[in-house]
Scaffold this active site. Sequence first.
Site, short mmCIF file in Angstrom:
data_model
loop_
_atom_site.label_atom_id
_atom_site.label_comp_id
_atom_site.label_asym_id
_atom_site.label_seq_id
_atom_site.Cartn_x
_atom_site.Cartn_y
_atom_site.Cartn_z
N ILE A 174 -10.41 -7.97 40.08
CA ILE A 174 -11.01 -7.89 41.42
C ILE A 174 -9.99 -7.44 42.46
O ILE A 174 -10.22 -6.48 43.20
CB ILE A 174 -11.62 -9.25 41.82
CG1 ILE A 174 -12.59 -9.75 40.74
CG2 ILE A 174 -12.33 -9.13 43.16
CD1 ILE A 174 -13.79 -8.85 40.49
N LYS B 291 -16.68 -23.11 51.92
CA LYS B 291 -16.07 -22.22 52.91
C LYS B 291 -16.72 -20.85 52.89
O LYS B 291 -17.03 -20.27 53.94
CB LYS B 291 -14.57 -22.08 52.62
CG LYS B 291 -13.86 -21.07 53.53
CD LYS B 291 -12.42 -20.86 53.13
CE LYS B 291 -12.23 -19.67 52.23
NZ LYS B 291 -12.20 -18.39 52.96
N ASN B 292 -16.91 -20.30 51.70
CA ASN B 292 -17.41 -18.94 51.60
C ASN B 292 -18.90 -18.82 51.89
O ASN B 292 -19.44 -17.71 51.93
CB ASN B 292 -17.10 -18.36 50.21
CG ASN B 292 -15.63 -18.10 50.01
OD1 ASN B 292 -14.88 -17.97 50.98
ND2 ASN B 292 -15.18 -18.04 48.77
N ARG C 272 -10.41 -12.39 57.34
CA ARG C 272 -11.22 -11.23 57.01
C ARG C 272 -12.71 -11.47 57.23
O ARG C 272 -13.45 -10.53 57.50
CB ARG C 272 -10.98 -10.83 55.54
CG ARG C 272 -9.59 -10.28 55.29
CD ARG C 272 -9.42 -9.87 53.83
NE ARG C 272 -8.06 -9.47 53.55
CZ ARG C 272 -7.61 -8.22 53.64
NH1 ARG C 272 -8.42 -7.27 54.03
NH2 ARG C 272 -6.35 -7.94 53.36
N CYS D 140 -5.71 -13.01 53.87
CA CYS D 140 -4.76 -13.13 52.77
C CYS D 140 -4.32 -11.76 52.27
O CYS D 140 -5.11 -10.83 52.22
CB CYS D 140 -5.39 -13.90 51.60
SG CYS D 140 -5.59 -15.66 51.90
N ARG E 143 -6.81 -23.26 55.08
CA ARG E 143 -7.91 -22.33 55.34
C ARG E 143 -9.11 -22.61 54.44
O ARG E 143 -10.24 -22.23 54.78
CB ARG E 143 -7.45 -20.88 55.14
CG ARG E 143 -6.45 -20.38 56.17
CD ARG E 143 -6.12 -18.92 55.96
NE ARG E 143 -7.35 -18.14 55.86
CZ ARG E 143 -7.63 -17.30 54.87
NH1 ARG E 143 -6.77 -17.10 53.89
NH2 ARG E 143 -8.78 -16.64 54.86
N ARG F 150 -9.18 -4.78 50.72
CA ARG F 150 -10.59 -5.15 50.80
C ARG F 150 -11.21 -4.33 51.94
O ARG F 150 -11.46 -4.85 53.03
CB ARG F 150 -10.75 -6.65 51.03
CG ARG F 150 -10.34 -7.46 49.82
CD ARG F 150 -10.73 -8.92 49.92
NE ARG F 150 -9.76 -9.69 50.66
CZ ARG F 150 -9.78 -11.00 50.78
NH1 ARG F 150 -10.74 -11.69 50.19
NH2 ARG F 150 -8.87 -11.65 51.47
N PRO F 151 -11.42 -3.03 51.72
CA PRO F 151 -11.85 -2.16 52.81
C PRO F 151 -13.27 -2.47 53.28
O PRO F 151 -14.07 -3.07 52.55
CB PRO F 151 -11.78 -0.77 52.18
CG PRO F 151 -11.95 -1.01 50.71
CD PRO F 151 -11.30 -2.33 50.44
N VAL F 152 -13.57 -2.03 54.49
CA VAL F 152 -14.89 -2.29 55.09
C VAL F 152 -15.78 -1.07 55.01
O VAL F 152 -16.82 -1.03 55.67
CB VAL F 152 -14.74 -2.76 56.55
CG1 VAL F 152 -13.96 -4.06 56.62
CG2 VAL F 152 -14.08 -1.68 57.41
N ASP F 153 -15.41 -0.08 54.21
CA ASP F 153 -16.22 1.14 54.16
C ASP F 153 -17.63 0.89 53.67
O ASP F 153 -18.58 1.55 54.11
CB ASP F 153 -15.53 2.21 53.30
CG ASP F 153 -15.37 1.79 51.85
OD1 ASP F 153 -14.80 0.71 51.61
OD2 ASP F 153 -15.79 2.54 50.96
N GLN F 154 -17.80 -0.10 52.76
CA GLN F 154 -19.15 -0.39 52.27
C GLN F 154 -20.01 -1.05 53.35
O GLN F 154 -21.22 -0.82 53.40
CB GLN F 154 -19.07 -1.28 51.03
CG GLN F 154 -18.42 -0.61 49.83
CD GLN F 154 -19.16 0.65 49.42
OE1 GLN F 154 -20.31 0.59 48.99
NE2 GLN F 154 -18.50 1.80 49.56
N ASP G 292 -11.50 -16.40 42.48
CA ASP G 292 -10.95 -17.50 43.26
C ASP G 292 -10.54 -18.70 42.40
O ASP G 292 -9.96 -19.65 42.92
CB ASP G 292 -11.97 -17.97 44.32
CG ASP G 292 -11.98 -17.07 45.54
OD1 ASP G 292 -11.14 -16.16 45.62
OD2 ASP G 292 -12.85 -17.29 46.42
#
Length: 419
Positions: free
Chosen positions: A328, A22-23, A93, A117, A398, A122-126, A306
């Site tokens: 994490i 999946k990932n 996400r 989830c 999922r 899990r910010p998107v700033d990076q 995970d």
Amino acid sequence: MAKIVITGGEVLNGEVQISGAKNAVLPILCATLLADAPISVGNVPHLHDVTTTMELLGALGAPLTVDEKLTITVDPTRTISTVAPYELVKTMRASILVLGPLLAKYGHAEVSLPGGCAIGSRPVDQHIRGLQALGAEVVVENGYVKARCDRLRGGRYSFEMVTVTGTENVLMAAVLARGTSVLENCAEEPEVVDLAHCLIAMGAKIEGAGTNRMVIEGVDRLSGGHYDVMPDRIETGTFLVAGAITGGRVLARRTRANILDGVLQKLEDAGAHINTGPDFIELDMGGRRPRAVNLTTAPYPGFPTDMQAQFAALNCVAEGVGVIKETIFENRFMHMNELMRLGADIHIDGHTAIIRGVETLTGAPIMATDLRASASLVLAGLVAKGETTVDRIYHIDRGYENIEEKLGGLGAKIRRVAA
């Protein structure tokens, strides 16, 4: 809403076919937007997140076809939109991964801030800072990340924290940038490597995939072709834990041991005998009760977050006391309270869970809170006396393909029922 009902007490024994990862498949499907010709993706798992990604690509105007082997062919040459709307992005996400490809190829993109989830921030700033380092103008307004550029240019960026999707997004953008890009403190996960291999097969020039430093020489275009997705290491690990928690023997086929070193070591620590080959992993507990293990989650090659919940379930019925430290995600112990409903002896202190194994769990109604938590609850149900009902199993769909059929094939008494 469907539920999974498990009657515990069966020792699992048999073979299971592992699906594509999946990932890995989600970023690879997003990467098809970069190509100048149709590209087909094989070994695709039948998952809700894959369906969502296909819907997103279709909404962008890229036609898709799926054959009987679940090979997906994407024609990115007919993409007509660079806007990923909230209605499609809110449940997953990974949808943010269309940002880099759309920006690199078309010079503009608008992607809704994603959902998914509830396991922590899990910010998107990076993602944003990495794209800015390549010359993009990026703003966040009205719930959307809006990015523009004439053409991305090579640049240097060091991620402030290890981020898988951040690494993937900036990597995909860099392959079409003018000049050389250097990305440092990159995620080293096998799924990142699989994406890089797919991009290289399309004509990208990438060095250092699988290390914390990648060098990308931008090219003018990427071609189509075919790529097969790697096996799912988390699904593999989950089924191996299913064998271990029941004292059984499970042979996982169409997978690779070299992507699961940390997990296999912990299974051996738990008392399992592990045998591996080029495309299989065999676990045999010989009817023994597992031993408790200590683990601390960490970015690859450390122990994967995970797999934390699955080993929590294992520790619940193991001999001794196991200590689990989650580094994490801050909200990734939500399954612990549900395990306690089954009779588990768990003490939580911040980001540490101390689990004292008990000889018997007892079936009860429980509720899944996220994707991997749902897997841990199913595993616990396999060894709980009586009947365990797992609610809100849309989480499990999922990330796991036909989990009740695969576990049933190993001897579990498990079924899906309508609510």
